[in-house]
Design a protein around this motif. Structure first.
Motif, PDB file in Angstrom:
ATOM      1  N   ASN A 253     -25.618 -28.937 -18.018  1.00 51.46           N
ATOM      2  CA  ASN A 253     -25.044 -28.541 -19.311  1.00 51.46           C
ATOM      3  C   ASN A 253     -25.893 -27.486 -20.017  1.00 51.46           C
ATOM      4  OD1 ASN A 253     -22.895 -30.315 -18.987  1.00 51.46           O
ATOM      5  ND2 ASN A 253     -23.944 -31.995 -20.037  1.00 51.46           N
ATOM      6  N   SER A 254     -27.177 -27.395 -19.635  1.00 46.17           N
ATOM      7  CA  SER A 254     -28.065 -26.390 -20.227  1.00 46.17           C
ATOM      8  C   SER A 254     -27.970 -25.050 -19.515  1.00 46.17           C
ATOM      9  CB  SER A 254     -29.521 -26.880 -20.170  1.00 46.17           C
ATOM     10  OG  SER A 254     -29.669 -28.118 -20.833  1.00 46.17           O
ATOM     11  N   SER A 255     -27.204 -24.998 -18.426  1.00 45.61           N
ATOM     12  CA  SER A 255     -27.110 -23.792 -17.612  1.00 45.61           C
ATOM     13  C   SER A 255     -26.181 -22.767 -18.259  1.00 45.61           C
ATOM     14  CB  SER A 255     -26.613 -24.148 -16.210  1.00 45.61           C
ATOM     15  OG  SER A 255     -27.495 -25.064 -15.589  1.00 45.61           O
ATOM     16  N   PRO A 256     -26.313 -21.497 -17.845  1.00 42.95           N
ATOM     17  CA  PRO A 256     -25.509 -20.437 -18.471  1.00 42.95           C
ATOM     18  C   PRO A 256     -24.033 -20.468 -18.090  1.00 42.95           C
ATOM     19  CG  PRO A 256     -26.865 -19.566 -16.683  1.00 42.95           C
ATOM     20  CD  PRO A 256     -27.318 -20.965 -16.907  1.00 42.95           C
ATOM     21  N   VAL A 265     -31.109 -28.549 -10.177  1.00 43.99           N
ATOM     22  CA  VAL A 265     -32.369 -29.144  -9.722  1.00 43.99           C
ATOM     23  C   VAL A 265     -33.360 -28.050  -9.337  1.00 43.99           C
ATOM     24  CG1 VAL A 265     -33.432 -30.542  -7.899  1.00 43.99           C
ATOM     25  CG2 VAL A 265     -31.307 -31.309  -8.983  1.00 43.99           C
ATOM     26  N   SER A 266     -32.885 -27.062  -8.588  1.00 41.03           N
ATOM     27  CA  SER A 266     -33.766 -25.990  -8.121  1.00 41.03           C
ATOM     28  C   SER A 266     -34.318 -25.172  -9.280  1.00 41.03           C
ATOM     29  CB  SER A 266     -32.999 -25.081  -7.154  1.00 41.03           C
ATOM     30  OG  SER A 266     -32.587 -25.792  -6.008  1.00 41.03           O
ATOM     31  N   SER A 267     -33.499 -24.924 -10.297  1.00 40.82           N
ATOM     32  CA  SER A 267     -33.947 -24.146 -11.451  1.00 40.82           C
ATOM     33  C   SER A 267     -35.034 -24.883 -12.221  1.00 40.82           C
ATOM     34  CB  SER A 267     -32.757 -23.835 -12.368  1.00 40.82           C
ATOM     35  OG  SER A 267     -31.761 -23.113 -11.671  1.00 40.82           O
ATOM     36  N   HIS A 268     -34.841 -26.195 -12.391  1.00 42.48           N
ATOM     37  CA  HIS A 268     -35.863 -26.998 -13.070  1.00 42.48           C
ATOM     38  C   HIS A 268     -37.166 -26.985 -12.260  1.00 42.48           C
ATOM     39  CE1 HIS A 268     -37.528 -30.104 -15.625  1.00 42.48           C
ATOM     40  NE2 HIS A 268     -37.765 -30.867 -14.573  1.00 42.48           N
ATOM     41  N   LEU A 269     -37.048 -27.142 -10.958  1.00 44.69           N
ATOM     42  CA  LEU A 269     -38.219 -27.133 -10.084  1.00 44.69           C
ATOM     43  C   LEU A 269     -38.963 -25.807 -10.165  1.00 44.69           C
ATOM     44  CD1 LEU A 269     -39.956 -28.137  -7.660  1.00 44.69           C
ATOM     45  CD2 LEU A 269     -38.138 -27.283  -6.162  1.00 44.69           C
ATOM     46  N   ILE A 327     -39.735 -16.498 -15.417  1.00 42.14           N
ATOM     47  CA  ILE A 327     -39.449 -17.865 -14.968  1.00 42.14           C
ATOM     48  C   ILE A 327     -40.245 -18.900 -15.758  1.00 42.14           C
ATOM     49  CG2 ILE A 327     -39.563 -19.441 -12.974  1.00 42.14           C
ATOM     50  CD1 ILE A 327     -37.331 -17.385 -12.852  1.00 42.14           C
ATOM     51  N   LYS A 328     -41.457 -18.568 -16.183  1.00 44.85           N
ATOM     52  CA  LYS A 328     -42.254 -19.536 -16.944  1.00 44.85           C
ATOM     53  C   LYS A 328     -41.936 -19.490 -18.441  1.00 44.85           C
ATOM     54  CE  LYS A 328     -46.327 -16.888 -18.354  1.00 44.85           C
ATOM     55  NZ  LYS A 328     -47.790 -16.801 -18.356  1.00 44.85           N
ATOM     56  N   ALA A 339     -30.545 -16.364 -11.353  1.00 45.46           N
ATOM     57  CA  ALA A 339     -31.049 -15.712 -10.142  1.00 45.46           C
ATOM     58  C   ALA A 339     -30.650 -16.486  -8.887  1.00 45.46           C
ATOM     59  CB  ALA A 339     -32.569 -15.581 -10.219  1.00 45.46           C
ATOM     60  N   ILE A 340     -30.755 -17.815  -8.917  1.00 45.73           N
ATOM     61  CA  ILE A 340     -30.408 -18.630  -7.743  1.00 45.73           C
ATOM     62  C   ILE A 340     -28.915 -18.555  -7.481  1.00 45.73           C
ATOM     63  CG2 ILE A 340     -30.314 -20.990  -6.851  1.00 45.73           C
ATOM     64  CD1 ILE A 340     -32.964 -21.504  -8.339  1.00 45.73           C
TER      65      ILE A 340
END
Length: 446
Positions: A253-256, A265-269, A327-328, A339-340
């Motif tokens: 839900n926080s994604s664009p 999951v990958s974005s959080h990682l 990213i940070k 990006a992913i």
């Protein structure tokens, strides 16, 4: 913490005839990677005598039957040293797999928790691969070895080493489910597993551009990698982080935009690894490139598509890129997800087909050596704990080869959600864990 080798067996497939299986371009790209190393822990209260008298005989018998259906796993891989020949997996009546039976007094409970544990401790539960054999015109090496370790009155660990050139994780997990099903039924229900048996239609694999030949021309100049060139202690710890379905939904839900579980999951990682770099003692400039790569299963995406049960490798990599500062930063999660998602669309949704550019695959991956790259092993769709030998689902899975390659393993969580398993120095792990939980807390309160 001691381990004792109790028995060694050579298991041959039941009533199997000699066969050869050509390695295709999807398989060849893995010839220069280390064998995968996986551990599956099960709760089982058994004495050593009961284990040896009652469980081991059926493990051997059911394994023999399962190998009959997954014959390449018992084969020998032939890596030719002459330009005229092509690599092949060959099974003959003299072929078998090594099955080691061991017992350990290690603390089973400590090995199966999620928090940080010394990485070195897990390697003793892995089998030794038979040594490669060198001939004047080819090299021979085995595809699979297994070790089963008993922790008396506590549990069992099933450890595997397998050479990735023979098959990917989807195929390997299918083999384990079939072996477990046969064992659980005391070999009485062999034919109830027909829907899970592999499809060997090599001629069905799309290769209009002769990718097998071009891939071999790139690969044949280097010898295959069969063992790691590392020494112990590794000075690393292993830990597993769980994202529940509720947490994943909040990330999505926080994604664009519409975002898959994998992308969330990958974005959080990715953002957590970048954000924890400074606390882990890494001085990374904001303009330093950051990359995120993962394999994609191609079975359903080829033309014509292959069945899910196709035996072998059927993976292609995508690589997303950004910069460390982005990213940070405050909008890192959104930037990572963007990006992913774009990299996946470019790979999977390529109008010229998913195999477009595959001939440059090996060259492309080598360009990232020494750079800041997060590489994924596994998949959020794979369930490594599913195989049930009659002891219930595995209570813990460890992808041990990430100790060497630094990849992050993703898989379905045993109790839902997704597991993220990592191996790194304690300083980096502590820094990552702090950021991982801190960012989850922030997302849950948005």
């Amino acid at each position: 913490m001691a381990i004792k080798i109790v028995q060694r067996h050579s298991i041959t497939p039941s009533h199997a005839a000699a066969e050869s299986f050509p390695l295709l371009y999807f398989d060849m790209v893995w010839l220069h990677t280390l064998p995968t190393e996986n551990l599956y822990f099960y709760t089982l209260k058994s004495s050593q005598s009961s284990f040896l008298d009652n469980i081991v005989p059926m493990l051997k018998h059911s394994l023999s039957i399962a190998l009959k259906h997954f014959l390449p796993l018992a084969s020998t891989i032939i890596f030719p040293l002459t330009s005229a020949a092509m690599p092949v997996s060959r099974y003959t009546a003299s072929d078998s797999i090594s099955l080691t039976i061991a017992a350990s007094n290690a603390c089973f409970d400590n090995l199966t928790v999620n928090h940080s544990k010394i990485a070195d401790e897990f390697h003793q539960f892995l089998p030794e691969m038979p040594p490669e054999v060198f001939h004047s015109d080819h090299i021979e090496f085995k595809a699979l070895a297994i070790q089963v370790t008993l922790f008396p009155n506590k549990g069992i660990c099933v450890g595997l080493k397998h050479h990735h050139a023979i098959c990917d994780a989807a195929t390997l997990f299918a083999f384990l489910r079939v072996w477990a099903s046969i064992h659980k039924s005391n070999a009485a229900e062999e034919y109830s597993i027909q829907d899970s048996l592999p499809f060997y239609g090599r001629d069905s694999v799309q290769d209009a551009k002769e990718l097998t030949k071009s891939s071999w021309n790139l690969i044949k100049t280097k010898k295959p990698i069969l063992s790691p060139t590392v020494s112990f202690p590794l000075n690393k710890v292993r830990a597993t982080f769980i994202l529940t379905n509720e947490q994943i939904n909040k990330l999505r839900n926080s994604s664009p935009g519409p975002t898959s579980t994998f992308v969330a999951v990958s974005s959080h990682l990715w953002t957590c690894i970048a954000s924890s770099a400074a606390a882990a003692g890494e001085a990374v400039p904001d303009n330093e490139p950051e990359y995120f790569g993962s394999p994609v299963d191609c079975r359903a995406r080829l033309n014509p598509p292959l069945p899910e049960t196709y035996f072998g490798n059927c993976l292609i990599f995508f690589m997303a890129n950004s910069s460390h500062g982005i990213i940070k930063g405050r909008g890192g999660f959104t930037a990572a997800a963007t990006a992913i998602s774009a990299a996946i669309r470019e790979t999977v949704g390529n109008e010229r087909g998913i195999l477009d550019g595959f001939e440059n695959h090996l060259k492309d991956l080598s360009e990232y050596e020494g750079k800041r790259v997060v590489l994924i092993a596994g998949s959020t769709r794979l369930d490594p704990c599913a195989a049930d030998y009659g002891w219930g689902r595995a209570i813990k899975y460890e992808c041990v080869h990430t100790d060497y390659d630094g990849a992050v393993n993703l898989c379905k969580g045993r109790d839902g959600g997704v597991e993220i398993a990592m191996s790194m120095t304690k300083l980096k792990m502590d820094a990552f864990a702090h950021v991982f939980h801190q960012k989850l807390y922030i997302s849950s309160n948005l």
